[in-house]
Design an enzyme around this catalytic site. Structure first.
Site, PDB file in Angstrom:
ATOM      1  N   LYS A 151      36.080  50.186  37.374  1.00 22.29           N
ATOM      2  CA  LYS A 151      35.262  49.127  37.907  1.00 22.29           C
ATOM      3  C   LYS A 151      34.413  49.684  39.066  1.00 22.29           C
ATOM      4  O   LYS A 151      34.802  50.694  39.621  1.00 22.29           O
ATOM      5  CB  LYS A 151      36.117  47.938  38.354  1.00 22.29           C
ATOM      6  N   LYS A 185      49.138  45.276  38.257  1.00 26.24           N
ATOM      7  CA  LYS A 185      50.199  45.143  39.266  1.00 26.24           C
ATOM      8  C   LYS A 185      51.244  44.154  38.775  1.00 26.24           C
ATOM      9  O   LYS A 185      50.900  43.055  38.337  1.00 26.24           O
ATOM     10  CB  LYS A 185      49.607  44.645  40.599  1.00 26.24           C
ATOM     11  N   HIS A 243      38.421  42.915  41.759  1.00 30.01           N
ATOM     12  CA  HIS A 243      39.863  42.673  41.879  1.00 30.01           C
ATOM     13  C   HIS A 243      40.208  41.231  42.273  1.00 30.01           C
ATOM     14  O   HIS A 243      41.074  40.601  41.682  1.00 30.01           O
ATOM     15  CB  HIS A 243      40.478  43.586  42.943  1.00 30.01           C
TER      16      HIS A 243
HETATM   17  C1  BG6 Z   1      40.126  50.315  44.473  1.00 33.89           C
HETATM   18  C2  BG6 Z   1      38.998  50.239  45.459  1.00 33.89           C
HETATM   19  O1  BG6 Z   1      39.716  49.840  43.212  1.00 33.89           O
HETATM   20  O2  BG6 Z   1      41.230  49.563  44.949  1.00 33.89           O
HETATM   21  C3  BG6 Z   1      39.470  50.738  46.809  1.00 33.89           C
HETATM   22  O3  BG6 Z   1      37.908  51.021  44.993  1.00 33.89           O
HETATM   23  C4  BG6 Z   1      40.703  49.994  47.270  1.00 33.89           C
HETATM   24  O4  BG6 Z   1      38.424  50.618  47.775  1.00 33.89           O
HETATM   25  C5  BG6 Z   1      41.763  50.030  46.176  1.00 33.89           C
HETATM   26  O5  BG6 Z   1      41.191  50.585  48.440  1.00 33.89           O
HETATM   27  C6  BG6 Z   1      42.977  49.172  46.538  1.00 33.89           C
HETATM   28  O6  BG6 Z   1      43.936  49.294  45.559  1.00 33.89           O
HETATM   29  P1  BG6 Z   1      45.484  49.573  45.808  1.00 33.89           P
HETATM   30  O7  BG6 Z   1      46.130  48.827  44.739  1.00 33.89           O
HETATM   31  O8  BG6 Z   1      45.662  51.024  45.640  1.00 33.89           O
HETATM   32  O9  BG6 Z   1      45.792  49.126  47.195  1.00 33.89           O
END
Ligand code: BG6
Length: 484
Positions: A151, A185, A243
């Site tokens: 994404k 998740k 997200h």
């Molecule tokens: C990613 C974003 O998709 O998701 C990041 O590009 C972000 O900027 C990250 O920090 C957060 O995902 P997680 O699940 O690793 O905290």
């Protein structure tokens, strides 16, 4: 844990193979799948990018990434077997110039024998998606292929449509896997389990009982070495349109008739259709102090590192219930939660001064860290008089189940290898999410600078007022006291 299925033999190609996502997530996830016996019996992993990178460097890169980010240690027996399956091809793969990578794929396929599947993972900035897709088609590699797109898929509604057109020319929709790792998740999938497998929640899951919904994902980290990607995306595209909206669809959807790709994607699409287009006044953008000094950031950059928004889902279930979203970099605490705030009951039988400070009882899904569900509510304090005090009940995965949680990328890579699209996003839904934010993207609201380590600009508090962002403790000593 239920016995995992073994995917069919496969050649995996990671575009952006020596990039940040490959290092932090993809290679550790593939290694962990191998350690758990969830990889195909026969597979090869080919890393690719334009930059010069040798097989040895890729091995080293993979090993270091696994040491740093994997949930399991590098195993002396498994590592040589895994490393033996890694190769790197430095090549700008584009229409008219596909031979180098194509040869490497053919060679890997011959080694595996038969007709293995091909999994292409596009871990590259969105502007490169169309070129690589075109090259896959040009090289005739679209047969037996699954193509995973990181994404954001597009950067606005027009670029979504342009890209989707290229993709549809080369691939059948059943081969297109638009990933949103938040859907991988466990705690996000638990929203569906909790809602639809119990009798207790669904009756109150509507505008009669819910005052507002919060989807809150502050992060402590900054942009690190990702300025190249981040400058084009910013928090709105990187997190909110992607997200946070996908998570919202799980909270807001009607019960699907089955947990299978079409049924789920249909319900998600209906939620997105029901979201009223967001005006710029309902969005707050922020940038952390010092962002302009980060390496690779353009002078005077207008990219937001923080965004908060108010959304409305105009359907029978949710009319009048605002959904508030917030996410940002370099904020006070990493916290990922969905909270439903219940309407205040009449509390006149209790002394007024006891109840005014407690506005809502809350049901919170903690998406990580410390995945689980908590409920905060008022209870009678022990003692002779009826005095109220805040109380909470907690469900924590790690305390309730012996088996560890599967990391989101592991789950989704395994699904993609099995050709299971249930937790991947469908084109119509994604297109609509861009439409919802079209006005904001065209006419972004002003940018407010916020101090690092804060909860973002004060305008985000004003956006939600008189309600408040609700951050509960995660039961970790390092969390200390958090505002409620
Ligand atoms: C990613 C974003 O998709 O998701 C990041 O590009 C972000 O900027 C990250 O920090 C957060 O995902 P997680 O699940 O690793 O905290």
């Amino acid at each position: 844990m239920a016995q995992a299925q073994i995917p069919p033999d496969c050649v995996i190609v990671i575009f952006g193979g020596n990039g940040d996502l490959a290092r932090r997530k993809l290679l550790p996830a593939l290694y962990h799948l191998a350690a758990e016996g969830m990889m195909p019996n026969n597979y090869r992993i080919i890393g690719n990018s334009r930059s010069q990178f040798s097989d040895e460097q890729f091995d080293e890169f993979a090993r270091e990434s696994i040491e740093e980010f994997s949930r399991c240690d590098v195993d002396q027996e498994l590592w040589p077997i895994f490393a033996d399956r890694l190769t790197y091809v430095s090549h700008k793969f584009q229409p008219g110039d596909t031979e180098t990578l194509k040869e490497a794929i053919s060679k890997a396929e011959k080694e595996l024998g038969g007709e293995p599947r091909r999994l292409f993972y596009l871990s590259v900035p969105p502007p490169a998606f169309a070129t690589i897709t075109g090259a896959i088609g040009d090289a005739g590699l679209n047969e037996r292929a699954t193509v995973v797109y990181e994404k954001p898929f597009g950067l606005d509604v027009e670029s979504f449509r342009e890209l989707n057109e290229v993709v549809q020319e080369v691939l059948d929709e059943s081969q297109v896997y638009r990933i949103d790792h938040f859907l991988g998740k466990e705690a996000v999938q638990n929203i569906l389990a909790l809602r639809f497998a119990n009798g207790m929640f669904e009756p109150v899951w509507n505008r009669a009982h819910i005052d507002h919904v919060l989807i809150d994902v502050p992060e402590e980290m900054g942009i690190g070495t990702r300025a190249g990607f981040y400058e084009d995306t910013g928090a709105l595209r990187d997190m909110l349109v992607t997200h946070l909206l996908q998570v919202m669809s799980f909270v807001a959807m009607e019960p699907p008739y089955a947990l299978e790709p079409t049924a789920l994607a249909d319900e998600i699409a209906k939620v997105f259709e029901s979201i009223a287009p967001v005006p710029s006044e309902d969005v707050v953008r922020g940038q952390y102090e010092g962002y302009l000094q980060e390496e690779g950031v353009a002078e005077g950059s207008d990219t937001e590192t923080f965004v908060a928004a108010r959304l409305h889902v105009d359907n029978w279930r949710w009319a009048g219930v605002p959904f508030f979203m917030r996410t940002g970099k370099k904020m006070k605490r990493k916290y990922q939660a969905v909270t439903l705030a219940f309407k205040e009951p009449p509390r006149q039988m209790f002394r007024e001064d006891q109840s005014v400070w407690f506005e809502h009882d809350h049901l919170t899904f903690h998406l990580g860290p410390n995945e689980g569900v908590s409920v905060t509510f008022l209870a009678k304090k022990p003692g002779p008089a009826i005095e109220l005090g805040p109380a909470r009940m907690d469900f924590r995965y790690e305390r309730s189940y012996d088996s560890p949680l599967i990391e989101a990328y592991e789950r989704l890579l395994h699904d993609a290898l099995l050709c299971d699209r249930t937790l991947f996003t469908r084109g119509d839904g994604v297109e609509r999410t861009w439409e919802v934010f079209e006005k904001v993207l065209r006419d972004p609201p002003p940018l407010h600078v916020y101090p690092q380590g804060s909860w973002g600009p004060k305008e985000a508090e004003e956006l939600i007022a008189p309600r408040r962002w609700h951050v509960t403790k995660l039961d970790r000593p390092e969390d200390g006291e958090l505002p409620t």
